[in-house]
Design a protein around this motif. Sequence first.
Motif, PDB file in Angstrom:
ATOM      1  N   LYS A  68       0.818  -1.215   0.000  1.00  0.00           N
ATOM      2  CA  LYS A  68       0.000   0.000   0.000  1.00  0.00           C
ATOM      3  C   LYS A  68       0.848   1.258   0.000  1.00  0.00           C
ATOM      4  CE  LYS A  68      -4.018  -2.060   2.072  1.00  0.00           C
ATOM      5  NZ  LYS A  68      -4.372  -2.806   3.249  1.00  0.00           N
ATOM      6  N   ILE A  69       0.313   2.296  -0.632  1.00  0.00           N
ATOM      7  CA  ILE A  69       0.901   3.633  -0.539  1.00  0.00           C
ATOM      8  C   ILE A  69      -0.203   4.530   0.013  1.00  0.00           C
ATOM      9  CG2 ILE A  69       1.966   5.550  -1.791  1.00  0.00           C
ATOM     10  CD1 ILE A  69       2.581   3.581  -4.064  1.00  0.00           C
ATOM     11  N   TRP A  70       0.158   5.383   0.955  1.00  0.00           N
ATOM     12  CA  TRP A  70      -0.858   6.246   1.563  1.00  0.00           C
ATOM     13  C   TRP A  70      -0.555   7.708   1.295  1.00  0.00           C
ATOM     14  CZ3 TRP A  70      -4.856   3.654   3.499  1.00  0.00           C
ATOM     15  CH2 TRP A  70      -4.655   2.348   3.944  1.00  0.00           C
ATOM     16  N   LEU A  71      -1.600   8.482   1.011  1.00  0.00           N
ATOM     17  CA  LEU A  71      -1.510   9.933   1.101  1.00  0.00           C
ATOM     18  C   LEU A  71      -2.423  10.272   2.271  1.00  0.00           C
ATOM     19  CD1 LEU A  71      -0.631  12.704   0.174  1.00  0.00           C
ATOM     20  CD2 LEU A  71      -2.535  12.718  -1.436  1.00  0.00           C
ATOM     21  N   ASP A  72      -1.821  10.491   3.428  1.00  0.00           N
ATOM     22  CA  ASP A  72      -2.555  10.586   4.683  1.00  0.00           C
ATOM     23  C   ASP A  72      -3.401   9.325   4.840  1.00  0.00           C
ATOM     24  OD1 ASP A  72      -3.177  11.884   7.095  1.00  0.00           O
ATOM     25  OD2 ASP A  72      -5.087  12.548   6.256  1.00  0.00           O
ATOM     26  N   GLU A  73      -4.735   9.455   4.872  1.00  0.00           N
ATOM     27  CA  GLU A  73      -5.543   8.259   5.103  1.00  0.00           C
ATOM     28  C   GLU A  73      -6.092   7.665   3.809  1.00  0.00           C
ATOM     29  OE1 GLU A  73      -8.131   7.993   8.312  1.00  0.00           O
ATOM     30  OE2 GLU A  73      -6.548   8.522   9.709  1.00  0.00           O
ATOM     31  N   GLN A  74      -5.741   8.265   2.671  1.00  0.00           N
ATOM     32  CA  GLN A  74      -6.255   7.723   1.419  1.00  0.00           C
ATOM     33  C   GLN A  74      -5.222   6.826   0.768  1.00  0.00           C
ATOM     34  OE1 GLN A  74      -9.682   8.905   2.170  1.00  0.00           O
ATOM     35  NE2 GLN A  74      -9.390   7.892   0.219  1.00  0.00           N
ATOM     36  N   ARG A  75      -5.664   5.667   0.333  1.00  0.00           N
ATOM     37  CA  ARG A  75      -4.761   4.773  -0.359  1.00  0.00           C
ATOM     38  C   ARG A  75      -4.568   5.271  -1.789  1.00  0.00           C
ATOM     39  NH1 ARG A  75      -5.434  -1.742  -1.278  1.00  0.00           N
ATOM     40  NH2 ARG A  75      -3.536  -1.930  -2.511  1.00  0.00           N
ATOM     41  N   CYS A  76      -3.330   5.213  -2.285  1.00  0.00           N
ATOM     42  CA  CYS A  76      -3.020   5.633  -3.656  1.00  0.00           C
ATOM     43  C   CYS A  76      -2.322   4.487  -4.368  1.00  0.00           C
ATOM     44  CB  CYS A  76      -2.055   6.817  -3.663  1.00  0.00           C
ATOM     45  SG  CYS A  76      -2.623   8.214  -2.718  1.00  0.00           S
ATOM     46  N   VAL A  77      -2.239   4.579  -5.673  1.00  0.00           N
ATOM     47  CA  VAL A  77      -1.443   3.602  -6.425  1.00  0.00           C
ATOM     48  C   VAL A  77      -0.514   4.359  -7.363  1.00  0.00           C
ATOM     49  CG1 VAL A  77      -3.098   1.717  -6.377  1.00  0.00           C
ATOM     50  CG2 VAL A  77      -3.226   3.405  -8.187  1.00  0.00           C
ATOM     51  N   MET A  78       0.573   3.711  -7.728  1.00  0.00           N
ATOM     52  CA  MET A  78       1.506   4.355  -8.637  1.00  0.00           C
ATOM     53  C   MET A  78       1.182   3.883 -10.051  1.00  0.00           C
ATOM     54  SD  MET A  78       5.510   4.398  -7.871  1.00  0.00           S
ATOM     55  CE  MET A  78       5.780   5.103  -6.280  1.00  0.00           C
TER      56      MET A  78
END
Length: 566
Positions: A28-38
């Motif tokens: 997982k990658i997080w931007l604060d509490e939101q999960r992001c994908v590359m």
Amino acid sequence: MQEEQSDIALPNAADLARHVHFSPNQGKIWLDEQRCVMQTMPALSSSRHEIIQSIGTERARRLYMRAGYTNGKIDAELACKSRPNANLTDLFLAGPQLHMLRGMVRVAPLVLELDPAQKHFLVEATWIDSYEVDICLAETGVLAWPVCWNLLGYACGFSSNIMGFDILFKEVSCRGKGDKECRIIGKPVAEWDNAEDHHFFSSSDSLLDELHSIQAQVYQNGSNEADEQIFSTLVGESSIFKEMCNLANKAATSRASVLLTGETGVGKEMIAKGIHLHSERSEHAFIAFNCAAIPPDLLEAELFGVEKGAYTGATHSRPGRFERADKGTIFLDEVVELSARAQASLLRVLQEREFEPVGGTKIRRTDVRIIAATNEDLEAAVKAGDFRADLYYRLNVFPLHVPPLRERHDDIPLLVDYFVEKYEKLYTKTTLGISDKAMSWLLSHPWPGNIRELENAIERGVILTEENRRITADSVLPGMSGRQPDPGDIEIDGLVQTTSDPVPPKESGSWVDTVFEQSLSIDNVESALVNKAMELAGNNVSKAGRLLGLSRPAFAYRLKKLQART
Ligand SMILES: [Zn+2]
């Protein structure tokens, strides 16, 4: 390339960058509490091309703008969280800076006039190295229209949510259509002559609606109508849950007594009610009664009623639950708590369909279906002599086990949606739903208190969340905030990425090491665990047993053994 110099300086972005968090071990990658994908540019490029081919340029444009709008809205929340005390300019500049942090574009603000009190907003900026221009040029070459759709949606979403009124941006020149640079202008919707773009932020496209309704139809055709009718109040899609619903359906059509087993909080009363509503008794009363909630000496009076003068203070006759449930269903929760006398009276109801009120001599007849429930091992209580065997067999005609929430993890997202909607309605509040991190915590929690615990967590989350904000992990599971990050996690600290070698998990091994270092025996460990569980459970044996994953008799056995030793 010649670039226009911007005089508006951007503040340090370290406060924003520290919210980016890589958890490679969790995937997982997080931007604060939101999960992001590359995503890579070639993948974005080919999928954009395919989307345009399939649904047309105009619909694709709206789709990308809406997606951008969502990101902008999320980042407005993050900006407020990261810069709680900043002036409006610095708060607003978090938008362009987060856009840059996302790697989508470099923003050079040229004009920044923000005055929420006067509802005044005028922003002009150039976009340098827009990722959308690059993917379009790579796939199709120069086009006849501006192409920075996703970026534009972001600017609208971010600005509208920071300002508190609707802002629309337009791209007045774009490198994607051969212009020298990408330049945008943002103003309140009312100040644009042509603001039709704004409307589709709040409503989805007709094609999407169409697809959605077709999907809903397919879903309806495939589902079992009877199941829906009976268990409209129950939520779940997991196979273990569906299997249980299937059995409950069969129980509903039979006339047999049902014995529901399962841990506290799994929703036994809801299932009992579902069975009642789907049975031939549905027109009549459903009476739920918790045998553990009433002191033992009042229990009989509550169940079977009282005759006038039965005892001091019984100034008039009062009907009991069995009389009120006539022709309907009675749900007896925690049935193991019934006194010996109450057990005998209940057996008589089951065998003869008759009972006597407390202090009465006249026999009353009743026609009641009994659904009993227990979170303890009733068979063990029979063996221990605490529960009548003949009553147990009468109640256990149709046994139905309700699985704990940890065995139906797949249902958690559905249940979460259901409870968020329920409590938003109850508290007349609109949230943006649960954050990805909160959901990931909810999915990893063991839920010893089952659905009831989950429901309480969501209720707390809705209460603590401000209007139009996302429900955060801390608001639903406050105790979890002290959790250790995954050993392999990498965080971006300021703008400098600090990576360290994965640390071997220490916590889990340490207490085992202690046992050996201090040469403790298994008996020592067991007595420490049993004592601690009793302490945590306030000396409630069933609860203490559950804390160690043991049934009441199994735990009671260990406790007895321990007391015998000391
Ligand atoms: Zn552009």
